[in-house]
Design an enzyme around this catalytic site. Structure first.
Site, mmCIF file in Angstrom:
data_model
loop_
_atom_site.group_PDB
_atom_site.id
_atom_site.type_symbol
_atom_site.label_atom_id
_atom_site.label_comp_id
_atom_site.label_asym_id
_atom_site.label_seq_id
_atom_site.Cartn_x
_atom_site.Cartn_y
_atom_site.Cartn_z
ATOM 1 N N SER A 17 0.829 -1.207 0.000
ATOM 2 C CA SER A 17 0.000 0.000 0.000
ATOM 3 C C SER A 17 0.864 1.259 0.000
ATOM 4 O O SER A 17 0.596 2.210 -0.749
ATOM 5 C CB SER A 17 -0.926 0.000 1.222
ATOM 6 O OG SER A 17 -1.833 -1.078 1.185
ATOM 7 N N ARG A 42 0.944 8.044 6.096
ATOM 8 C CA ARG A 42 0.077 7.205 6.929
ATOM 9 C C ARG A 42 -1.336 7.767 6.962
ATOM 10 O O ARG A 42 -2.306 6.996 7.024
ATOM 11 C CB ARG A 42 0.644 7.059 8.350
ATOM 12 C CG ARG A 42 -0.126 6.041 9.185
ATOM 13 C CD ARG A 42 0.720 5.425 10.257
ATOM 14 N NE ARG A 42 1.778 4.571 9.755
ATOM 15 C CZ ARG A 42 1.615 3.297 9.403
ATOM 16 N NH1 ARG A 42 0.412 2.720 9.487
ATOM 17 N NH2 ARG A 42 2.632 2.591 8.966
ATOM 18 N N HIS A 45 -2.758 6.569 3.793
ATOM 19 C CA HIS A 45 -2.999 5.128 3.916
ATOM 20 C C HIS A 45 -4.279 4.850 4.693
ATOM 21 O O HIS A 45 -5.043 3.936 4.366
ATOM 22 C CB HIS A 45 -1.806 4.472 4.621
ATOM 23 C CG HIS A 45 -1.953 3.008 4.863
ATOM 24 N ND1 HIS A 45 -2.300 2.498 6.095
ATOM 25 C CD2 HIS A 45 -1.819 1.943 4.030
ATOM 26 C CE1 HIS A 45 -2.355 1.176 6.010
ATOM 27 N NE2 HIS A 45 -2.068 0.806 4.781
#
Length: 219
Positions: A17, A42, A45
């Site tokens: 990812s 992040r 994500h």
């Protein structure tokens, strides 16, 4: 139409990812600050929203100050149980830290009812009583991770400007429409308080936890 699934081992899904995120950011022409990059990625994500590459605002040395606080055993105060649940408490506790959320505490509910304020506001007052000037935990660095309640951010702003509280870091990413943008802009005016803020309406408790974890995973 034939749909082909990518074959990825469970243990490799997160790494894959982040590879995709990095590639797409590169295709968009986004060049991220190396210190801020893990936090931004992040958040993307967690949300699949690439706007965080533009909307996240960092005060000078915010990441450095956050890491320093965590290494010193910082406590993380969240404004929701969801944010609390999302923080990697195993990593935090290994550093001597602790995650806390006061929103469901009976004394917070009583203060909110008596003062006619939100529980989020009352929970920040409780935190200030513990971690603020003269409080029993004054020497413990405290990171505030706000992902839901703009009233919590407004109260933090007031407590800081009144000299009653000195957060190690404010993560200001509440989501919504009423006073959300304004509360974030108030935090951006604080001259001596480290902050990571998601400008605009977007955010959430999951984003607040993601930022905490992005810092924890750096240590």
């Amino acid at each position: 139409m034939k749909i082909e699934l990518e074959q990825v081992l469970p243990s490799q899904i997160e790494a894959r990812s982040f590879e995709i995120i990095g590639r797409e950011l590169e295709q968009m022409g986004k060049v991220l600050d190396p210190e801020q990059e893990p936090v931004i990625k992040r958040c993307i994500h967690t949300t699949a929203d690439f706007e965080y590459a533009d909307s996240l605002v960092f005060s000078d040395r915010a990441v450095e100050q956050g890491l320093k606080a965590l290494k010193a055993g910082a406590h993380i105060v969240t404004d929701t149980r969801m944010g609390f649940s999302g923080v990697n408490k195993g990593r935090l506790e290994k550093l001597g830290g602790e995650a806390l959320c006061f929103m469901a505490d009976p004394d917070v509910a009583e203060i909110a009812a008596r003062e006619g304020c939100t529980r989020a506001t009352a929970s920040m007052d409780k935190a200030a009583g513990l971690y603020g000037t003269g409080g029993p935990r004054e020497r413990i660095p405290c990171i505030f991770a706000v992902g839901n309640a703009p009233t919590a951010l407004v109260r933090l702003y007031e407590l800081v400007t009144e000299g009653r509280l000195k957060p190690a870091l404010i993560i200001g990413v509440p989501v919504g429409f009423v006073n959300v943008v304004q509360s974030k802009e108030l935090i951006l005016t604080l001259p001596d308080t480290p902050y990571i803020v998601a400008r605009g309406r977007k955010g959430g408790s999951n984003v607040a936890a993601a930022i905490c974890n992005a810092l924890l995973y750096r240590i």
